[in-house]
Design a protein around this motif. Structure first.
Motif, PDB file in Angstrom:
ATOM      1  N   THR A 109       0.237  -4.331   7.414  1.00  0.00           N
ATOM      2  CA  THR A 109       0.548  -4.428   6.734  1.00  0.00           C
ATOM      3  C   THR A 109      -0.054  -4.607   5.408  1.00  0.00           C
ATOM      4  O   THR A 109      -0.496  -6.194   5.801  1.00  0.00           O
ATOM      5  N   ILE A 110      -0.655  -3.890   4.892  1.00  0.00           N
ATOM      6  CA  ILE A 110      -1.300  -3.844   3.496  1.00  0.00           C
ATOM      7  C   ILE A 110      -0.790  -4.080   2.057  1.00  0.00           C
ATOM      8  O   ILE A 110       0.082  -3.423   1.692  1.00  0.00           O
ATOM      9  N   LEU A 111      -1.594  -5.628   1.178  1.00  0.00           N
ATOM     10  CA  LEU A 111      -0.572  -5.691   0.014  1.00  0.00           C
ATOM     11  C   LEU A 111      -1.392  -5.837  -0.508  1.00  0.00           C
ATOM     12  O   LEU A 111      -2.511  -6.244  -0.814  1.00  0.00           O
ATOM     13  N   GLN A 112      -1.424  -5.675  -2.219  1.00  0.00           N
ATOM     14  CA  GLN A 112      -2.753  -5.473  -3.384  1.00  0.00           C
ATOM     15  C   GLN A 112      -1.500  -6.933  -4.282  1.00  0.00           C
ATOM     16  O   GLN A 112      -0.459  -6.857  -4.030  1.00  0.00           O
ATOM     17  N   PHE A 113      -2.515  -7.873  -4.013  1.00  0.00           N
ATOM     18  CA  PHE A 113      -2.537  -9.443  -4.499  1.00  0.00           C
ATOM     19  C   PHE A 113      -3.147  -9.395  -6.219  1.00  0.00           C
ATOM     20  O   PHE A 113      -3.706  -9.047  -6.137  1.00  0.00           O
TER      21      PHE A 113
ATOM     22  N   VAL B 112       7.438 -12.327   1.113  1.00  0.00           N
ATOM     23  CA  VAL B 112       7.539 -10.583   0.981  1.00  0.00           C
ATOM     24  C   VAL B 112       7.372 -10.174   2.377  1.00  0.00           C
ATOM     25  O   VAL B 112       6.897 -11.170   3.275  1.00  0.00           O
ATOM     26  N   PRO B 113       8.067  -9.510   2.212  1.00  0.00           N
ATOM     27  CA  PRO B 113       8.537  -8.252   3.175  1.00  0.00           C
ATOM     28  C   PRO B 113       7.195  -7.667   4.372  1.00  0.00           C
ATOM     29  O   PRO B 113       6.603  -7.787   3.481  1.00  0.00           O
ATOM     30  N   LEU B 114       6.971  -8.228   5.698  1.00  0.00           N
ATOM     31  CA  LEU B 114       6.134  -7.177   6.852  1.00  0.00           C
ATOM     32  C   LEU B 114       6.658  -5.580   7.093  1.00  0.00           C
ATOM     33  O   LEU B 114       7.918  -5.161   7.272  1.00  0.00           O
ATOM     34  N   LYS B 115       5.856  -4.988   7.255  1.00  0.00           N
ATOM     35  CA  LYS B 115       6.651  -3.546   7.274  1.00  0.00           C
ATOM     36  C   LYS B 115       7.159  -3.734   8.613  1.00  0.00           C
ATOM     37  O   LYS B 115       6.693  -3.966  10.408  1.00  0.00           O
ATOM     38  N   THR B 116       8.494  -3.760  10.249  1.00  0.00           N
ATOM     39  CA  THR B 116       8.999  -4.055  11.078  1.00  0.00           C
ATOM     40  C   THR B 116       8.684  -2.178  12.032  1.00  0.00           C
ATOM     41  O   THR B 116       9.017  -2.363  13.180  1.00  0.00           O
ATOM     42  N   ASN B 117       8.020  -1.294  11.410  1.00  0.00           N
ATOM     43  CA  ASN B 117       8.208  -0.447  12.446  1.00  0.00           C
ATOM     44  C   ASN B 117       6.502   0.090  12.254  1.00  0.00           C
ATOM     45  O   ASN B 117       5.865   0.836  13.056  1.00  0.00           O
TER      46      ASN B 117
ATOM     47  N   SER C  61       1.112  -1.702   0.004  1.00  0.00           N
ATOM     48  CA  SER C  61       0.212  -0.164   0.487  1.00  0.00           C
ATOM     49  C   SER C  61       0.455   1.399  -0.089  1.00  0.00           C
ATOM     50  O   SER C  61       1.551   0.978   0.769  1.00  0.00           O
ATOM     51  N   GLY C  62       0.770   2.710  -0.868  1.00  0.00           N
ATOM     52  CA  GLY C  62       1.124   3.361  -0.986  1.00  0.00           C
ATOM     53  C   GLY C  62       2.667   3.488  -2.213  1.00  0.00           C
ATOM     54  O   GLY C  62       3.742   4.081  -2.594  1.00  0.00           O
ATOM     55  N   PHE C  63       2.923   2.342  -2.259  1.00  0.00           N
ATOM     56  CA  PHE C  63       3.582   2.527  -3.957  1.00  0.00           C
ATOM     57  C   PHE C  63       3.071   1.472  -4.868  1.00  0.00           C
ATOM     58  O   PHE C  63       2.241   1.596  -5.302  1.00  0.00           O
ATOM     59  N   SER C  64       3.860   2.380  -5.694  1.00  0.00           N
ATOM     60  CA  SER C  64       3.371   1.991  -7.043  1.00  0.00           C
ATOM     61  C   SER C  64       3.899   1.066  -7.918  1.00  0.00           C
ATOM     62  O   SER C  64       3.601   0.129  -8.886  1.00  0.00           O
TER      63      SER C  64
END
Length: 165
Positions: A85-89, A76-81, A60-63
């Protein structure tokens, strides 16, 4: 005089290598923050792994994101902060035609724990999934079901989530 300067510099350089401690360099292969391991299965035959074709995974938030093709297991990585984590598949997301993209959004909720590895390597983050990934409902879902098989994400040696499509 010039010779003494060269000898002194050589001794200084040699001394700097000798005074290096083994924990000043993080050894290759040291466990670091693990990625989430996801396996894909055939929804019609739940015991059968099914390769994904032209899958794009974008946070989410990336192109741009990660392209996958012809594999049944991805990491896939998860946010460490953050604890989410929201991911588009994106089915057909790694091909060149954006008109045939089918986007399913998965939300991963988890708790985090930072673990000290060493002075040279610093910390790594391990995760504990708190629930099955939340699938945002839309009119054309390609992911039919998903569930957590291993909630403790401490390494990449096991599958954490299974997705059926």
């Amino acid at each position: 005089m010039k010779r003494l300067t060269i000898i002194a510099m050589s001794l200084l350089l040699a001394n700097s290598f000798w005074s290096c401690e083994k924990d000043d360099i993080c050894p290759e292969g040291t466990p670091t923050t693990p990625n989430l391991v996801i396996e894909f299965y055939d929804a019609a035959n739940p015991e059968t792994l099914k390769p994904v074709t032209n899958l794009g995974v974008v946070a989410s938030g990336f192109s741009t994101g990660f392209p996958y093709n012809g594999v049944s297991k991805i990491t896939v990585p998860l946010k460490t902060n953050e604890d989410q984590t929201i991911l588009q598949f994106i089915q057909n997301g790694s091909d060149t035609n954006p008109n045939n993209d089918n986007i399913d959004v998965l939300t991963f909720n988890y708790s985090r724990n930072d673990i000290y590895v060493s002075r040279a390597c610093g910390y790594k983050t391990v995760f504990q999934l708190t629930e099955d990934p939340i699938l945002t409902d839309d009119s054309s879902l390609w992911i039919l079901s998903r569930f957590v098989t291993q909630p403790n994400i401490q390494n990449e040696n096991e599958t954490h989530i299974k997705i059926y499509f």
